[in-house]
Design an enzyme around this catalytic site. Structure first.
Site, short mmCIF file in Angstrom:
data_model
loop_
_atom_site.label_atom_id
_atom_site.label_comp_id
_atom_site.label_asym_id
_atom_site.label_seq_id
_atom_site.Cartn_x
_atom_site.Cartn_y
_atom_site.Cartn_z
N GLU A 284 0.82 -1.22 0.00
CA GLU A 284 0.00 0.00 0.00
C GLU A 284 0.85 1.26 0.00
O GLU A 284 0.55 2.23 -0.69
CB GLU A 284 -0.94 -0.01 1.21
CG GLU A 284 -2.12 -0.95 1.08
CD GLU A 284 -3.12 -0.49 0.02
OE1 GLU A 284 -3.04 0.69 -0.41
OE2 GLU A 284 -3.97 -1.29 -0.36
N GLU B 231 2.28 1.66 -3.49
CA GLU B 231 1.28 2.08 -4.47
C GLU B 231 0.91 3.55 -4.32
O GLU B 231 0.77 4.26 -5.32
CB GLU B 231 0.03 1.21 -4.33
CG GLU B 231 0.20 -0.22 -4.81
CD GLU B 231 -1.05 -1.05 -4.60
OE1 GLU B 231 -1.06 -2.22 -5.02
OE2 GLU B 231 -2.02 -0.54 -4.02
N GLU B 232 0.75 4.01 -3.10
CA GLU B 232 0.25 5.37 -2.88
C GLU B 232 1.34 6.43 -2.97
O GLU B 232 1.05 7.58 -3.32
CB GLU B 232 -0.45 5.45 -1.52
CG GLU B 232 -1.72 4.61 -1.44
CD GLU B 232 -2.50 4.86 -0.17
OE1 GLU B 232 -2.05 5.67 0.68
OE2 GLU B 232 -3.57 4.25 0.00
#
Length: 326
Positions: free
Chosen positions: A199, A202-203
């Site tokens: 996460e 990805e962010e």
């Protein structure tokens, strides 16, 4: 002579017919015609004709006195209903309990006859539907569908005492100007530590190393939580606060979900009015501060382990620091 056709039906004395095929030029059998061609003993397709030999659906016994039926081939719904009825009678004589039928999405036409026979929906995935039936009657002891979804939040701090924070461009925080830790949902078959690292990557494009689970929370029947991902209808929510160590520092935000991302002093993040009003977020700040300031707070680190259920390595989370002191 039969040409390039798969089936030819010829009337016989108004009540009977001969069934011919391209593979067999002799009569296969005769059957009574009632109204709209009611097939009882043979499927309308070649793929389902094998089921008539046994007169029962093929099932595999599970470890709890039940049966699991995996449907793979197309079948006429009327034939399926007939086989299902006789199969249930057969399993009842064998003192079976739960019956599970897994229907791939291609066989959605078999859902209605199963429901009419008393089956109900247990759960669904993108490519199949699982139906279940309880033979003994009364209250059943079948396991319920998955009741929780699992989320992660990432506490990532650099050497300047700055934490990695983001602003989301969708969901409840869109346009509010609120800075938050990167968060997300654990994918199917994914471990907590892997999900947290993914996460963050990805962010923000930041590479990280998982350190430990600092804390977790369980909330019941969350209806509209973290809308940037999706609504999880009445599923309970388990949220893990994870500490990660940054391995890179140049941020490139995810355009599809993130409005902004930056390194922010921990004190500035904690001073946000929204954080100050939320009891949960205040606890999170206290835990993170205790971890980096006193080093006396110890979370749960992943330890690869095997078990009687699987030889594959899975992570067991424990307080390894205090365990070593004992």
């Amino acid at each position: 002579m039969i040409k390039a056709v798969s089936r030819v039906l010829l009337p016989y004395n108004r009540s009977f017919f001969f069934l011919f095929s391209a593979r067999n030029t002799i009569a296969a059998r005769h059957a009574r015609v009632t109204g709209c061609f009611n097939i009882r003993a043979m499927s309308a397709s070649v793929n389902s004709s094998s089921a008539t030999v046994n007169k029962f659906l093929n099932g595999i016994n599970d470890n709890y006195g039940g049966v699991v039926v995996q449907m793979n081939e197309p079948m006429d719904p009327q034939l399926f209903a007939s086989l299902l009825k006789s199969s249930i009678s057969h399993w009842r004589q064998q003192a079976k309990k739960g019956v599970w039928i897994k229907l791939p999405i291609e066989l959605a036409n078999l859902v209605e006859p199963a429901v009419k026979e008393g089956f109900w929906f247990h759960h669904a995935e993108p490519n199949y539907l699982m139906l279940v039936y309880w033979i003994p009657g009364g209250a059943n002891t079948l396991p319920a569908n998955a009741s929780h979804r699992v989320g992660v939040g990432a506490f990532v701090m650099n050497g300047k005492r700055e934490v990695l924070v983001v602003q989301e461009n969708s969901g409840r925080f869109r346009g509010t100007g609120i800075w938050k830790f990167p968060t997300g949902v654990v994918d199917e078959g994914e471990d907590i530590c892997v999900a947290a690292v993914r996460e963050v990557k990805e962010e923000t494009s930041i590479d990280t190393e998982f350190v430990e689970v600092l804390a977790f929370r369980c909330a019941f029947k969350m209806v509209l939580v973290r809308q940037s991902h999706q609504s999880f209808f009445e599923k309970s929510d388990i949220f893990f606060l994870c500490m990660l160590r940054p391995l890179s520092f140049d941020i490139q935000k995810q355009e599809s979900e993130i409005e902004a991302a930056e390194w922010m002093p921990l004190e500035e993040y904690a001073a946000q009015p929204y954080v100050q009003k939320q009891e949960l977020l205040k606890y999170i700040v206290d835990i993170c501060s205790a971890k980096v300031d006193t080093r006396g707070y110890h979370g749960f680190s992943p330890v690869p382990t095997t078990s009687a259920f699987s030889d594959k390595k899975h992570y067991f989370y424990l307080n390894s620091v205090d365990l070593k002191r004992l």
